[in-house]
Design a protein around this motif. Structure first.
Motif, short mmCIF file in Angstrom:
data_model
loop_
_atom_site.label_atom_id
_atom_site.label_comp_id
_atom_site.label_asym_id
_atom_site.label_seq_id
_atom_site.Cartn_x
_atom_site.Cartn_y
_atom_site.Cartn_z
N GLU A 183 121.88 28.87 159.65
CA GLU A 183 122.17 27.37 160.18
C GLU A 183 120.76 26.73 160.09
O GLU A 183 119.88 26.89 160.40
N SER A 184 121.14 25.48 159.39
CA SER A 184 120.02 24.54 159.19
C SER A 184 118.88 25.24 158.21
O SER A 184 119.02 25.78 157.13
N PHE A 185 117.59 25.28 158.90
CA PHE A 185 116.33 25.84 158.36
C PHE A 185 116.94 27.22 158.06
O PHE A 185 116.60 27.86 156.93
N GLY A 186 117.82 27.98 159.03
CA GLY A 186 117.97 29.46 158.78
C GLY A 186 119.06 29.54 157.59
O GLY A 186 119.33 30.61 156.94
N GLY A 187 119.97 28.33 157.12
CA GLY A 187 120.62 28.45 156.04
C GLY A 187 119.90 28.59 154.73
O GLY A 187 120.26 29.40 153.57
N CYS A 188 118.75 27.96 154.56
CA CYS A 188 117.86 27.93 153.46
C CYS A 188 117.22 29.58 153.45
O CYS A 188 117.29 30.27 152.31
N LEU A 189 117.12 29.95 154.53
CA LEU A 189 116.39 31.40 154.49
C LEU A 189 117.65 32.29 154.23
O LEU A 189 117.17 33.37 153.42
N ALA A 190 118.61 32.17 154.67
CA ALA A 190 119.77 32.83 154.38
C ALA A 190 120.06 32.90 153.04
O ALA A 190 120.33 34.12 152.19
N MET A 191 119.94 31.83 151.98
CA MET A 191 120.03 31.66 150.70
C MET A 191 119.03 32.92 150.23
O MET A 191 119.26 33.56 149.14
N LYS A 192 117.81 32.55 150.46
CA LYS A 192 116.63 33.32 150.09
C LYS A 192 116.99 34.89 150.18
O LYS A 192 116.56 35.75 149.35
N ILE A 219 115.48 27.19 145.37
CA ILE A 219 116.33 28.36 145.19
C ILE A 219 116.73 28.64 143.54
O ILE A 219 117.04 27.64 143.16
N ASP A 220 116.65 29.79 143.30
CA ASP A 220 117.27 29.98 141.77
C ASP A 220 118.89 30.16 141.65
O ASP A 220 119.46 30.89 142.06
N GLU A 221 119.40 28.71 141.24
CA GLU A 221 120.50 28.82 141.31
C GLU A 221 121.40 29.71 140.56
O GLU A 221 122.69 29.89 140.59
N GLU A 222 120.79 30.28 139.47
CA GLU A 222 121.43 31.29 138.71
C GLU A 222 121.47 32.45 139.28
O GLU A 222 122.70 33.08 139.33
N LYS A 223 120.73 32.80 140.17
CA LYS A 223 120.89 34.10 141.21
C LYS A 223 121.79 33.81 142.07
O LYS A 223 122.58 34.51 142.55
N LEU A 224 121.67 32.60 142.59
CA LEU A 224 122.78 32.26 143.73
C LEU A 224 124.28 32.20 143.05
O LEU A 224 124.86 32.65 144.05
N GLY A 225 124.28 31.86 141.88
CA GLY A 225 125.58 32.08 141.19
C GLY A 225 126.10 33.36 140.91
O GLY A 225 127.22 33.44 140.48
N HIS A 226 125.30 34.32 141.13
CA HIS A 226 125.55 35.81 141.09
C HIS A 226 126.09 36.53 142.13
O HIS A 226 126.36 37.42 142.29
N LEU A 227 125.96 35.63 143.28
CA LEU A 227 126.70 36.12 144.71
C LEU A 227 128.14 36.01 144.35
O LEU A 227 128.65 35.07 144.52
N THR A 228 128.66 37.33 144.45
CA THR A 228 130.29 37.30 144.46
C THR A 228 131.02 37.51 145.47
O THR A 228 132.09 37.39 145.68
N GLN A 229 130.42 37.83 146.82
CA GLN A 229 131.06 38.04 147.89
C GLN A 229 131.46 36.49 148.59
O GLN A 229 130.95 35.80 148.05
N PRO A 230 132.39 36.57 149.46
CA PRO A 230 132.84 35.49 150.06
C PRO A 230 131.90 34.58 150.68
O PRO A 230 131.19 35.38 151.60
N VAL A 231 131.86 33.14 150.67
CA VAL A 231 130.54 32.49 151.45
C VAL A 231 131.63 31.41 152.09
O VAL A 231 132.37 30.79 151.42
N LEU A 232 131.33 31.22 153.11
CA LEU A 232 131.77 30.23 154.00
C LEU A 232 130.90 28.93 154.33
O LEU A 232 129.84 29.50 154.84
N LEU A 233 131.24 27.80 153.76
CA LEU A 233 130.16 26.74 153.85
C LEU A 233 130.59 25.77 154.79
O LEU A 233 131.75 25.26 154.83
N ILE A 234 129.89 25.65 156.02
CA ILE A 234 130.40 24.72 157.09
C ILE A 234 129.49 23.44 157.03
O ILE A 234 128.31 23.83 157.04
N ALA A 235 129.99 22.37 157.49
CA ALA A 235 129.34 21.13 157.60
C ALA A 235 129.89 20.30 158.57
O ALA A 235 131.17 20.03 158.63
N GLY A 236 129.15 19.44 159.05
CA GLY A 236 129.49 18.65 160.35
C GLY A 236 129.76 17.30 159.56
O GLY A 236 128.37 16.66 159.06
N ALA A 237 130.59 16.77 159.66
CA ALA A 237 131.01 15.50 159.17
C ALA A 237 130.26 14.09 159.81
O ALA A 237 129.84 13.13 159.34
#
Length: 275
Positions: A92-101, A192-210
């Motif tokens: 979540e938030s800062f942790g969302g960045c860390l999670a991608m890393k 973040i290396d978007e090429e490596k991010l794009g290699h993640l094949t597992q389901p990802v749920l992206l949640i945002a507060g409007a």
């Protein structure tokens, strides 16, 4: 986990119910780094998960790489106790960045990934970046007042109970200014290396507060969604940045409603797994 241990090294907070037969859900918190603010969601999540929440020392000044290694080491230690189970990663938030890393460092480790209002859009708020670089000029007393002033940007206050508002402010004030400055600098420099991010094949749920007034989270999850090959976007129409504190937000139900639970994380199948 004792306070002393939390002050020395990153660690996982373990709830009262340890359920090694359930999937492991690892939560990476926002800027406060305490992991304590997940507790309003813990009871729901324990319906189908063995929950761990990352806690960082108040004076932790580690780099992204060091934080990533700490998280992976902690997960490895958990899996040594019970290795044959899936791992869900939630940031979540800062942790969302860390999670991608963390995810691109160990792409095969996680069965599912959940990103909530990821702060990877920090650089799109020039006033935040500018203000964060001037924070070192603010005396400690005014820093506490500043934390109070930030509350309406962090959360939809009318949707948070009085006790949770108090806990949020208390948690914000518990982090030393030096640590806040450091974590803000990490967000300014986040890449973040978007090429490596794009290699993640597992389901990802992206949640945002409007109604996120702090960061453009809706546009950010849409941007990230264009990079990740297997994602689903959920926009919570009335939620702010700290949406997990809001009384009408139930993360477990959101996962369930969006078919994001494996059978073992579902209540019924979880009971079968016990047998």
């Amino acid at each position: 986990m004792t306070i002393t241990e939390v002050e020395l090294n990153p660690c996982f907070l373990t709830p009262k119910r340890v359920q090694p037969e359930y999937p492991l859900l690892v939560y990476l918190p926002g800027m406060d780094g305490t992991g304590q603010l997940l507790r309003s969601q813990t009871a729901g999540l324990e319906t189908g998960f063995d929950v761990r929440s990352l806690a960082l020392p108040r004076k932790d000044l580690n780099t992204w790489d060091a934080l990533t290694k700490s998280v992976l080491d902690l997960i490895d230690a958990e899996l040594e106790k019970s290795s044959q189970r899936p791992v869900y990663l939630c940031g979540e938030s800062f942790g969302g960045c860390l999670a991608m890393k963390v995810a691109i460092q160990a792409p095969d480790l996680f069965k599912r990934i959940i990103l909530i209002n990821p702060a990877s859009s920090f650089h799109l708020r020039p006033w935040l970046s500018w203000a964060s670089q001037l924070t070192y000029l603010v005396p400690t007393g005014l820093y506490d007042i500043g934390a109070l002033g930030l509350l309406p940007f962090l959360a939809s206050l009318s949707r948070i109970s009085r006790s949770d508002r108090h806990d949020l402010l208390k948690t914000m004030r518990s982090v030393p200014a030096e640590t806040v400055l450091w974590r803000l600098s990490l967000l300014r420099e986040f890449d973040i290396d978007e090429e490596k991010l794009g290699h993640l094949t597992q389901p990802v749920l992206l949640i945002a507060g409007a109604s996120d007034r702090l960061l453009p989270s809706v546009s950010e999850v849409n941007r990230i969604g264009k990079v990740l090959p297997n994602n689903k976007i959920v926009v919570l129409p009335h939620c702010g940045h700290a949406c997990l504190l809001e009384q009408d937000t139930n993360l477990y139900e959101i996962l369930k409603d969006n078919d994001f639970l494996e059978s073992k994380a579902d209540t019924g199948m979880g009971l079968e797994a016990r047998g």
